[in-house]
Enzyme design. Structure first.
Site, mmCIF file in Angstrom:
data_model
loop_
_atom_site.group_PDB
_atom_site.id
_atom_site.type_symbol
_atom_site.label_atom_id
_atom_site.label_comp_id
_atom_site.label_asym_id
_atom_site.label_seq_id
_atom_site.Cartn_x
_atom_site.Cartn_y
_atom_site.Cartn_z
ATOM 1 N N ASP A 196 0.809 -1.217 0.000
ATOM 2 C CA ASP A 196 0.000 0.000 0.000
ATOM 3 C C ASP A 196 0.848 1.277 0.000
ATOM 4 O OD1 ASP A 196 0.958 -0.332 2.570
ATOM 5 O OD2 ASP A 196 -0.989 -0.657 3.475
ATOM 6 N N ASN A 247 -7.738 -2.247 14.138
ATOM 7 C CA ASN A 247 -9.128 -2.552 13.778
ATOM 8 C C ASN A 247 -9.211 -3.760 12.842
ATOM 9 O OD1 ASN A 247 -8.156 -1.559 11.389
ATOM 10 N ND2 ASN A 247 -9.561 0.182 11.249
ATOM 11 N N HIS A 263 -7.423 -4.267 10.040
ATOM 12 C CA HIS A 263 -7.117 -4.070 8.625
ATOM 13 C C HIS A 263 -5.820 -4.777 8.219
ATOM 14 C CE1 HIS A 263 -4.854 -0.174 9.724
ATOM 15 N NE2 HIS A 263 -3.952 -0.935 9.139
ATOM 16 N N GLU A 296 -9.728 -1.759 5.035
ATOM 17 C CA GLU A 296 -10.331 -1.402 6.310
ATOM 18 C C GLU A 296 -11.596 -2.225 6.544
ATOM 19 O OE1 GLU A 296 -8.788 0.352 8.345
ATOM 20 O OE2 GLU A 296 -7.924 2.190 7.519
HETATM 21 C C1 GLP Z 1 -0.647 0.652 8.443
HETATM 22 C C2 GLP Z 1 -0.358 -0.164 7.199
HETATM 23 C C3 GLP Z 1 -0.607 -1.643 7.415
HETATM 24 C C4 GLP Z 1 0.068 -2.075 8.702
HETATM 25 C C5 GLP Z 1 -0.553 -1.349 9.848
HETATM 26 C C6 GLP Z 1 -0.039 -1.781 11.215
HETATM 27 O O1 GLP Z 1 -1.958 1.040 8.499
HETATM 28 N N1 GLP Z 1 -1.124 0.281 6.090
HETATM 29 O O2 GLP Z 1 -0.159 -2.373 6.302
HETATM 30 O O3 GLP Z 1 -0.056 -3.469 8.866
HETATM 31 O O4 GLP Z 1 -0.306 0.036 9.667
HETATM 32 O O5 GLP Z 1 1.060 -1.003 11.592
HETATM 33 P P1 GLP Z 1 2.051 -1.356 12.748
HETATM 34 O O6 GLP Z 1 2.862 -2.496 12.268
HETATM 35 O O7 GLP Z 1 2.861 -0.113 12.920
HETATM 36 O O8 GLP Z 1 1.242 -1.701 13.948
#
Ligand code: GLP
Length: 261
Positions: A83, A154, A156, A161
Site C-alpha cells: 500500500d 481494527n 485491517h 479497512e
Molecule cells: C498501516 C499499514 C498496514 C500495517 C498497519 C499496522 O496502516 N497500512 O499495512 O499493517 O499500519 O502497523 P504497525 O505495524 O505499525 O502496527
C-alpha cells in the site's frame, strides 16, 4: 535462537509464539532467505509482497544483515508493496516509498526495476489504470510467492479497512479514522494524515502462495484473538486469511496473550 512455541490450531494455519519480536523477525528472515536461495538455485525469481508499519522493521533489519553477511542476494527478487498513502510525494518522509528505501531497498542489491509500490503521485484520472497495471504485473510474474503482513488495531490488512469485501483488488480506498489517528505521530499531527490510500485488495493478498502475519505487543492481543478465533467477517479483514491454506501468524507472548491455545 530459542525455538518458538508452535500451535497448529487447524491444519490450514500455524501460530508461532516467540519470546520477543527480535527472535520472531529473525526466524521469518531465515525462511525468506531460504526461499530466495532455493529459487536462485533453480534459476527462478522470487516475488515478495512486502508491508510497512512498525511490525516488519526488525524483519527488514534481519534481511539486510543476511545480505551483508553474503547469505542471500536480492538480484533475482521482485517486490510488491501492499500500500501507499494517496496522494503523497514518493520522496516525502512519511511515504511508504521512503520507508522501504530506508529499511530495505537502500541496503540490498534488489534492482530498482524490480520494485513495485503503489504510486501515490498518480494523477486522479490515472489511478484506476495504475492499480490495474500493478495487478497485471504481479500476475505476469507468476503471482506472489509470499505476502508479508502486519495488522491494524481494527483488523485491517494493507489498507483494507473494516467493510472491505473478499473480492477486492488493488484500488483507492478511504482510510479509517482509527488508522488515521494511529498514523498521526508519523505525520506530526492528525490533520496531515491523508484520507485516502492505494492498497492491494483482499483478493490480491489471498492469491499469494503463502502469507506471514506479524503482530507484536499487547496492543495487538485483542484483534489477534478476533482475527484468529472468531468467525470470518468483513468487519475484521484479517479474518479473511482463514480462507487461505498457508498462513503463519508470528506473535510475541504479549500479542498472543488472549488466544485460547
Ligand atoms: C498501516 C499499514 C498496514 C500495517 C498497519 C499496522 O496502516 N497500512 O499495512 O499493517 O499500519 O502497523 P504497525 O505495524 O505499525 O502496527
Amino acid at each position: 535462537m530459542n525455538e518458538p512455541i508452535k500451535h497448529s490450531i487447524r491444519e490450514r494455519f500455524t501460530v508461532l509464539i516467540f519470546d520477543n519480536k527480535q527472535s520472531g523477525s529473525a526466524y521469518l528472515s531465515t525462511i525468506i532467505c531460504e526461499l530466495i536461495n532455493q529459487n536462485n538455485q533453480w534459476d527462478k525469481h522470487t516475488c515478495l509482497g512486502l508491508a510497512t508499519g512498525s511490525s516488519p522493521i526488525l524483519f527488514y533489519a534481519a534481511l539486510v544483515k543476511e545480505y551483508k553477511s553474503q547469505n542471500v542476494s536480492f538480484e533475482n527478487v521482485y517486490s510488491f508493496n501492499l500500500d501507499e498513502y494517496y496522494p503523497i510525494q514518493n520522496n516525502s518522509p512519511e511515504s511508504y516509498h521512503h520507508f522501504m528505501n530506508e529499511h530495505l531497498f537502500d541496503h540490498v542489491d534488489m534492482p530498482s526495476d524490480n520494485i513495485y509500490i503503489p504510486d501515490g503521485e498518480l494523477p486522479s484520472d490515472k489511478v484506476e489504470e495504475g492499480c490495474q497495471k500493478f495487478e497485471n504485473r504481479i500476475k505476469a510474474l507468476g503471482g506472489l510467492d509470499v505476502q508479508i503482513l502486519g495488522i491494524g488495531r481494527n483488523g485491517h490488512i494493507g489498507f483494507n479497512e473494516p467493510g472491505s469485501s473478499i473480492e477486492t483488488t488493488t484500488r483507492l480506498v478511504e482510510i479509517h479514522e482509527t488508522t488515521r489517528r494511529d498514523a498521526g505521530g508519523a505525520f506530526g499531527n492528525l490533520e496531515n494524515v491523508p484520507h485516502q490510500a492505494l492498497t492491494m485488495g483482499v483478493q490480491t493478498i489471498l492469491s499469494a502462495k503463502s502469507i506471514f502475519l506479524m503482530a507484536w505487543g499487547s496492543g495487538k492481543a485483542e484483534i489477534i484473538k478476533k482475527a484468529i478465533e472468531d468467525n470470518i467477517t468483513p468487519e475484521v479483514p484479517a479474518s479473511y486469511l482463514k480462507n487461505h491454506n498457508n498462513v503463519t501468524y508470528l506473535l510475541d507472548q504479549a500479542a498472543a496473550a488472549e488466544l485460547n491455545i
